[in-house]
Design an enzyme around this catalytic site. Sequence first.
Site, PDB file in Angstrom:
ATOM      1  CD  GLU A 277      -3.200   0.616   2.133  1.00 45.62           C
ATOM      2  OE1 GLU A 277      -4.390   0.772   1.843  1.00 45.62           O
ATOM      3  OE2 GLU A 277      -2.827   0.271   3.273  1.00 45.62           O
ATOM      4  CG  HIS A 298       6.901 -29.878   0.311  1.00 42.55           C
ATOM      5  ND1 HIS A 298       7.317 -31.171   0.127  1.00 42.55           N
ATOM      6  CD2 HIS A 298       7.668 -29.384   1.312  1.00 42.55           C
ATOM      7  CE1 HIS A 298       8.274 -31.460   0.987  1.00 42.55           C
ATOM      8  NE2 HIS A 298       8.507 -30.395   1.718  1.00 42.55           N
ATOM      9  CE  LYS A 414     -12.002   1.702   1.343  1.00 40.35           C
ATOM     10  NZ  LYS A 414     -11.498   2.591   2.416  1.00 40.35           N
TER      11      LYS A 414
END
Length: 426
Positions: A277, A298, A414
């Site tokens: 951010e 793995h 948003k």
Amino acid sequence: MIKTILKDSKIENEVSNFSKDEVKKVSEMIENKTGEGNDFLGWVTWPNDFDKDELSRMKVVANNLKEKIEVLLVVGIGGSYLGARAADEMIRGLYPKDGVELIYIGNTISSTYTKQVLEYVKNKEFGIVNISKSGTTTEPGIAFRVFEKLLVDIKGKEVAKERIVAVTDKAKGALKQLATAEGYETFTIPDDIGGRFSVFTPVGIFPLLVAGVNIDEIFAGAKKAMEDTKSLDNEAYKYAVARHILHTQKGFKAETLVGYELQMQTFTEWWKQLFGESEGKDGKGLFPTSCIFSTDLHSLGQFVQEGTKNVLFETIIDVKKPTMDLNVPTNDEDLDGLNYLTSKSFHEINKVALEGVIDAHANTGDVPNIVLEFEKMDAEMFGYAAYWFMKSCAMSGYLLGINPFNQPGVEVYKTNMFKLLRKPGF
């Protein structure tokens, strides 16, 4: 308490030869709070400047609350919960025997997760801390509505009033207004500290106090890091310069933070928000990813070893002293052929795995490796490491020529969501 080791002599030389004037210039911008976004640099001196009276009040409220509850619901998203969770898991581990259980809500809109938490806590003694500067963020806002109602329905308004705490703006905002109207205890999010830098404020400190974490040790670690990172040749700046060179001069696009302790996994998530951010703007920045080895060896080890090159480099957290250790037991029949390990502890084997992977990835796989040596995993170490990474993030962001303290891109989703939900005004 953190040592930066570069596993490539060429990068080591380039870091040593990097412009001292540039580092000095940025360091002065940070320490003197003169850089872009300086109205959010309150965290720089917070280990000294934090409100001692408010901390004393938080301790009293937390001590009273933890005597009454089994579970504290921490309502928040992003920096409003990641710091507390990273600290709690690093310090107490994933299965702590003592203290209040912390459960995190409002960090997702998942109906299934939210309903499962609802079913889990309805027969337990629980409290709520709602963490939001505004109180209008969708994810924590709707979660708080659900669990506030549950607590009131089960215990009544008077008990709920004693068990709900708000961490929010000092004077304004929807959550502050609600808390005042309902009589909930409130603590303050400072105006000059952004969410991803807020773990040492009530945002992180209050939940940790309720959990039983030693907050004084966290502040001691942060204060030590604050002092250790004032010099120009400190380890945090060495890390920042190394990743800057790998990104801007060597063309790497991603950095993977690797831990070898499962209780450090959320710490790597906190780190991803801090750097992602802060740096991901203006078409710049490294993409922050994370792994836990040997677990992810793995699944992703093959790609790191032999996949596309010059895309990612690794930064490894090497914990020198584990919180706990145990030995491999002897088996007389030795059918699994593992008796050769009985002279070693799990941590010793983990350390050998770390060294073997670095050799494989850095020397054979030609993937640059930065090793960060952590002394231990406790409250003091968390305080030190969190501040240390904040300082390195500020240096790294300013070296890129961006404002590390805003996040304009976050607002796009948003706005789109509000339009689709037909929120008034959108």
